[in-house]
Design an enzyme around this catalytic site. Structure first.
Site, PDB file in Angstrom:
ATOM      1  NE  ARG A  55      -0.557   0.420   4.924  1.00 46.26           N
ATOM      2  CZ  ARG A  55      -1.011  -0.011   6.165  1.00 46.26           C
ATOM      3  NH1 ARG A  55      -2.448  -0.103   6.155  1.00 46.26           N
ATOM      4  NH2 ARG A  55      -0.620   0.552   7.365  1.00 46.26           N
ATOM      5  CG  ASP A  57       0.764   5.464   3.888  1.00 46.22           C
ATOM      6  OD1 ASP A  57       0.029   4.516   4.001  1.00 46.22           O
ATOM      7  OD2 ASP A  57       2.020   5.504   4.305  1.00 46.22           O
ATOM      8  CE1 TYR A 115       6.999   3.599  -1.043  1.00 46.43           C
ATOM      9  CE2 TYR A 115       8.248   1.703  -0.106  1.00 46.43           C
ATOM     10  CZ  TYR A 115       7.064   2.332  -0.490  1.00 46.43           C
ATOM     11  OH  TYR A 115       5.895   1.524  -0.340  1.00 46.43           O
ATOM     12  NE  ARG A 202       4.432  11.034   5.123  1.00 46.17           N
ATOM     13  CZ  ARG A 202       3.410  10.899   5.268  1.00 46.17           C
ATOM     14  NH1 ARG A 202       2.514   9.952   5.059  1.00 46.17           N
ATOM     15  NH2 ARG A 202       2.664  12.025   5.838  1.00 46.17           N
TER      16      ARG A 202
END
Length: 249
Positions: A55, A57, A115, A202
């Site tokens: 997933r 976000d 990422y 993050r």
């Protein structure tokens, strides 16, 4: 639909996540998974479950999200790709569809994910990039940030980089690569790992920003990992700078 008889398809998807609640189908808003499943149904008249590699976000983007689903319909994969793209909204596109062995699963078969977090590091805001970067106007030392990122590589307990709700589960993850590079006013934080916790990249980025701003020493990261305390790590940066770049199998 018989799963044994169905064709198993792998799709690579790019999307701007700004308008969505994330990848997964959710009750509180529109997820990209739901949009994809509706598009496949429109073209094939089959109800499928489009399983993502993981997933993303709300507000997070993807340059190379991978998903898989099964259909019975005999249709050329390129024709299917063109048909799905014709009914998808402009902020979602299927880049590739290919038929794969029946045991392939987008999430369970994945070996690693890459990422990238993009920081606009300069005094002036750049409205053109506002949906795909995080503006941090104060100077950042990318060399110090890159040094700090290096301490994240390997297998560690990332409890300090996990939201409280995830700390009841194992937070041990393996990071294969963590780099910080500058290209003009843009800083790119690239993190490759075999798996990630919710908000982990993050929180890592917020911590590295504090290193770059001189609020933390790069060498403090090992002790931070050992502390297993979320409050010891940096802040959670906004979602819009994050993108899932690539999934490897």
């Amino acid at each position: 639909m018989s799963e044994a008889a169905a064709r198993n398809l792998k799709v690579v998807i790019e999307y701007d996540g700004s308008a969505y609640v994330g990848w997964e189908r959710q009750k509180n808003g529109l997820g990209i998974q739901e949009v994809m499943e509706d598009a496949v149904h429109t073209i094939t008249r089959e109800r499928v479950v489009v399983e993502g590699s993981g997933r993303t976000d709300a507000g997070v983007h993807a340059l190379g999200q991978v998903a898989s689903f099964r259909i019975d319909k005999e249709i050329q994969v390129e024709k299917l790709r063109l048909g799905i793209n014709a009914v998808l909204p402009p902020d979602i596109a299927v880049l590739l569809i290919e038929e794969v062995p029946s045991d392939f699963h987008a999430r369970r078969s994945a070996k690693s994910k890459r990422y990238r977090y993009t920081i606009l590091n300069g005094p002036a805001r750049r409205p053109h990039f506002r949906h795909v970067s995080y503006h941090f106007p104060q100077p950042l030392d990318e060399a110090a940030m890159d040094e700090a990122a290096g301490y994240l590589v390997g297998e560690h307990d990332f409890t300090a980089f996990a939201r409280e709700a995830d700390q009841k589960k194992t937070c041990v993850r393996t990071i294969l690569e963590a780099r910080v590079v500058r290209d003009g006013a843009f800083l790119y934080i690239d993190v490759v790992g075999t798996g990630f916790l919710y908000n982990m990249v993050r929180i890592i980025t917020g911590t590295l920003i504090e290193v770059g701003a001189g609020k933390r020493d790069p060498g403090s990261v090992p002790a931070l990992l050992l502390s297993k305390r979320r409050e010891q790590a940096g802040y959670t940066v906004p979602a819009q700078g994050l993108a899932l770049v690539q999934v490897d199998y």
